[in-house]
Design a protein around this motif. Structure first.
Motif, PDB file in Angstrom:
ATOM      1  N   GLY A   1     -19.587   1.335 -52.925  1.00 17.92           N
ATOM      2  CA  GLY A   1     -20.356   1.522 -51.698  1.00 17.92           C
ATOM      3  C   GLY A   1     -21.843   1.326 -51.905  1.00 17.92           C
ATOM      4  N   ALA A   2     -22.367   1.843 -53.005  1.00 17.44           N
ATOM      5  CA  ALA A   2     -23.789   1.683 -53.301  1.00 17.44           C
ATOM      6  C   ALA A   2     -24.143   0.221 -53.546  1.00 17.44           C
ATOM      7  N   ALA A   3     -23.242  -0.510 -54.197  1.00 16.64           N
ATOM      8  CA  ALA A   3     -23.485  -1.934 -54.440  1.00 16.64           C
ATOM      9  C   ALA A   3     -23.565  -2.707 -53.133  1.00 16.64           C
ATOM     10  N   LEU A   4     -22.659  -2.414 -52.208  1.00 14.03           N
ATOM     11  CA  LEU A   4     -22.679  -3.094 -50.909  1.00 14.03           C
ATOM     12  C   LEU A   4     -23.942  -2.748 -50.126  1.00 14.03           C
ATOM     13  N   LEU A   5     -24.272  -1.474 -50.072  1.00 18.34           N
ATOM     14  CA  LEU A   5     -25.463  -1.054 -49.330  1.00 18.34           C
ATOM     15  C   LEU A   5     -26.733  -1.628 -49.952  1.00 18.34           C
ATOM     16  N   GLY A   6     -26.786  -1.670 -51.281  1.00 15.23           N
ATOM     17  CA  GLY A   6     -27.941  -2.257 -51.948  1.00 15.23           C
ATOM     18  C   GLY A   6     -28.099  -3.732 -51.626  1.00 15.23           C
ATOM     19  N   ALA A   7     -26.973  -4.449 -51.550  1.00 18.19           N
ATOM     20  CA  ALA A   7     -27.035  -5.877 -51.213  1.00 18.19           C
ATOM     21  C   ALA A   7     -27.513  -6.078 -49.785  1.00 18.19           C
ATOM     22  N   TRP A   8     -27.075  -5.223 -48.860  1.00 13.01           N
ATOM     23  CA  TRP A   8     -27.481  -5.358 -47.460  1.00 13.01           C
ATOM     24  C   TRP A   8     -28.953  -5.015 -47.261  1.00 13.01           C
ATOM     25  N   LEU A   9     -29.473  -4.128 -48.088  1.00 11.66           N
ATOM     26  CA  LEU A   9     -30.854  -3.682 -47.926  1.00 11.66           C
ATOM     27  C   LEU A   9     -31.855  -4.509 -48.724  1.00 11.66           C
ATOM     28  N   ALA A  10     -31.375  -5.388 -49.585  1.00  5.41           N
ATOM     29  CA  ALA A  10     -32.252  -6.084 -50.532  1.00  5.41           C
ATOM     30  C   ALA A  10     -33.358  -6.872 -49.834  1.00  5.41           C
TER      31      ALA A  10
ATOM     32  N   ARG B   1     -29.923   3.356 -57.790  1.00  2.74           N
ATOM     33  CA  ARG B   1     -29.735   4.502 -58.692  1.00  2.74           C
ATOM     34  C   ARG B   1     -28.350   5.113 -58.525  1.00  2.74           C
ATOM     35  N   SER B   2     -27.860   5.128 -57.304  1.00  9.66           N
ATOM     36  CA  SER B   2     -26.517   5.664 -57.071  1.00  9.66           C
ATOM     37  C   SER B   2     -25.473   4.839 -57.788  1.00  9.66           C
ATOM     38  N   MET B   3     -25.629   3.519 -57.757  1.00 16.35           N
ATOM     39  CA  MET B   3     -24.677   2.654 -58.450  1.00 16.35           C
ATOM     40  C   MET B   3     -24.737   2.883 -59.958  1.00 16.35           C
ATOM     41  N   GLN B   4     -25.932   3.027 -60.497  1.00 17.72           N
ATOM     42  CA  GLN B   4     -26.087   3.244 -61.938  1.00 17.72           C
ATOM     43  C   GLN B   4     -25.468   4.570 -62.375  1.00 17.72           C
ATOM     44  N   VAL B   5     -25.792   5.621 -61.642  1.00 23.92           N
ATOM     45  CA  VAL B   5     -25.275   6.943 -62.005  1.00 23.92           C
ATOM     46  C   VAL B   5     -23.761   6.999 -61.865  1.00 23.92           C
ATOM     47  N   SER B   6     -23.242   6.471 -60.760  1.00 19.50           N
ATOM     48  CA  SER B   6     -21.796   6.525 -60.545  1.00 19.50           C
ATOM     49  C   SER B   6     -21.056   5.652 -61.552  1.00 19.50           C
ATOM     50  N   ALA B   7     -21.618   4.517 -61.959  1.00 19.24           N
ATOM     51  CA  ALA B   7     -20.989   3.692 -62.983  1.00 19.24           C
ATOM     52  C   ALA B   7     -20.952   4.431 -64.318  1.00 19.24           C
ATOM     53  N   LEU B   8     -22.024   5.138 -64.633  1.00 14.61           N
ATOM     54  CA  LEU B   8     -22.054   5.927 -65.872  1.00 14.61           C
ATOM     55  C   LEU B   8     -21.024   7.057 -65.814  1.00 14.61           C
ATOM     56  N   VAL B   9     -20.943   7.747 -64.689  1.00 11.24           N
ATOM     57  CA  VAL B   9     -19.954   8.816 -64.517  1.00 11.24           C
ATOM     58  C   VAL B   9     -18.539   8.248 -64.646  1.00 11.24           C
TER      59      VAL B   9
ATOM     60  N   LEU C   1     -17.264  -0.660 -67.980  1.00  8.16           N
ATOM     61  CA  LEU C   1     -18.393  -0.982 -68.857  1.00  8.16           C
ATOM     62  C   LEU C   1     -19.210  -2.144 -68.297  1.00  8.16           C
ATOM     63  N   MET C   2     -18.511  -3.166 -67.795  1.00  7.93           N
ATOM     64  CA  MET C   2     -19.213  -4.304 -67.212  1.00  7.93           C
ATOM     65  C   MET C   2     -19.996  -3.871 -65.978  1.00  7.93           C
ATOM     66  N   LEU C   3     -19.395  -3.023 -65.165  1.00 10.13           N
ATOM     67  CA  LEU C   3     -20.080  -2.524 -63.968  1.00 10.13           C
ATOM     68  C   LEU C   3     -21.337  -1.751 -64.356  1.00 10.13           C
ATOM     69  N   LEU C   4     -21.242  -0.946 -65.402  1.00 15.37           N
ATOM     70  CA  LEU C   4     -22.401  -0.170 -65.853  1.00 15.37           C
ATOM     71  C   LEU C   4     -23.515  -1.090 -66.331  1.00 15.37           C
ATOM     72  N   ILE C   5     -23.168  -2.099 -67.099  1.00 15.10           N
ATOM     73  CA  ILE C   5     -24.182  -3.035 -67.606  1.00 15.10           C
ATOM     74  C   ILE C   5     -24.834  -3.803 -66.460  1.00 15.10           C
ATOM     75  N   VAL C   6     -24.006  -4.285 -65.523  1.00  9.77           N
ATOM     76  CA  VAL C   6     -24.517  -5.063 -64.406  1.00  9.77           C
ATOM     77  C   VAL C   6     -25.409  -4.210 -63.506  1.00  9.77           C
ATOM     78  N   SER C   7     -25.086  -2.923 -63.383  1.00  4.74           N
ATOM     79  CA  SER C   7     -25.875  -2.053 -62.496  1.00  4.74           C
ATOM     80  C   SER C   7     -27.314  -1.914 -62.969  1.00  4.74           C
ATOM     81  N   PHE C   8     -27.564  -2.146 -64.250  1.00  5.45           N
ATOM     82  CA  PHE C   8     -28.925  -2.047 -64.779  1.00  5.45           C
ATOM     83  C   PHE C   8     -29.614  -3.410 -64.872  1.00  5.45           C
ATOM     84  N   ALA C   9     -28.962  -4.449 -64.383  1.00  6.50           N
ATOM     85  CA  ALA C   9     -29.584  -5.772 -64.393  1.00  6.50           C
ATOM     86  C   ALA C   9     -30.824  -5.761 -63.515  1.00  6.50           C
TER      87      ALA C   9
END
Length: 309
Positions: A26-35, A54-62, A111-119
């Protein structure tokens, strides 16, 4: 099904995995719409976009941490040992069981999602890797549940993968939107962005809900053995009914937003109507937490058809 410390830990980790995965999607979609609206550091949409990132990063880490915790509980349950001894069982489980195979796919995706979230930059490659990770997680998670009983290459796995994916889209938009991102668009100067984002959220959620209902009926019919008696008399069926009640509540709240609050917000653009939409979305997010918890219990309970023979 034996309700003990291992089962409770396993279900807790599974519920956390469900919520974290959906929140990240959800955070990824919202971030793309707001970019586009958040490119300037002083843009009204900037705080919401930052929250989405930040929500995407934290949730990917969790999600990564919850995956590891679930693996340990699952290894202990499968080997019939205490939790500390499960570390020695993990290599065998990963290499010799279908659960290990499904978990490995889901964990690689996490793991890939976590890495991509910090791109640092958003581009075609990043987006491709992000959604490849999301599909891998959905497929891996589907292989951990009862659908795997039908075989790795089966219609049950395919339908459940689609169910996990579409549930993550619907639930993730509600969770990330209601609990994190949309509250940052409460200022009057961000009202236009809020209306556009709320409209996108509502439209995508509607499509996702339709697919969730379709795949959910398939999963429920399979789990019950096409018998209402199994739903009425089994623990699995009782949990399913609770989940369906929470889904109905979420649908009512979502329907109120789509057919009452959002049209009124478009007409008036008032602060009161903006708060009404946000409050309904917040309540829907609370219902969604219950849905994901119930889904975790279902996935770790004996299916109705099996419990009744």
């Amino acid at each position: 099904m034996s309700i003990d410390g291992l089962w409770i830990g396993q279900v807790s980790m599974a519920a956390l995995m469900n919520v974290a995965f959906a929140f990240a999607v959800g955070a990824a979609l919202l971030g793309a719409w707001l970019a586009n609206d958040a490119q300037s550091s002083i843009a009204p949409a900037r705080p919401a976009w930052l929250r989405a990132q930040r929500s995407m990063q934290v949730s990917a880490l969790v999600l990564v941490v919850a995956d590891l915790g679930w693996l340990l509980y699952q290894a202990a349950e499968m080997a019939g040992v205490r939790l500390p001894a499960a570390f020695g069982v993990v290599p065998t489980m990963l290499s010799q069981t279908h659960v290990g195979f499904g978990w490995s796919i889901a964990f690689a995706g996490a793991l890939m999602l976590l890495i991509v979230s910090f791109a640092g930059q958003t581009n075609v490659l990043r987006n491709a890797l992000l959604w490849l990770a999301v599909i891998a997680i959905a497929g891996g998670k589907a292989s951990l549940g009862h659908a795997a009983d039908a075989g790795v290459a089966s219609a049950a796995i395919g339908m459940h993968t689609l169910h996990v994916l579409t549930t993550a889209v619907w639930g993730g938009l509600v969770l990330a939107g209601g609990l994190s991102v949309l509250p940052a668009l409460g200022a009057s100067v961000a009202r236009g962005v809020l209306i556009r984002t709320a409209t996108q959220l509502s439209n995508v959620s509607l499509v996702a809900v339709a697919l969730v209902m379709l795949t959910g009926v398939f999963n429920a019919a399979r789990g019950s053995g096409n018998s209402f008696a199994t739903i009425e008399t089994s623990t699995w069926g009782h949990v399913l009914l609770l989940k369906l009640a929470l889904v109905a509540l979420a649908l009512v709240l979502g329907g109120l937003n789509r057919f009452a609050a959002l049209p009124r917000l478009r007409r008036t653009a008032s602060t009161m109507d903006a708060h009404t939409f946000a409050n309904l979305l917040y309540l829907e997010a609370l219902a969604m937490l219950g849905i994901f918890a119930a889904a975790a219990v279902l996935s770790h309970s004996v299916p109705g058809y099996a419990a009744l023979g």
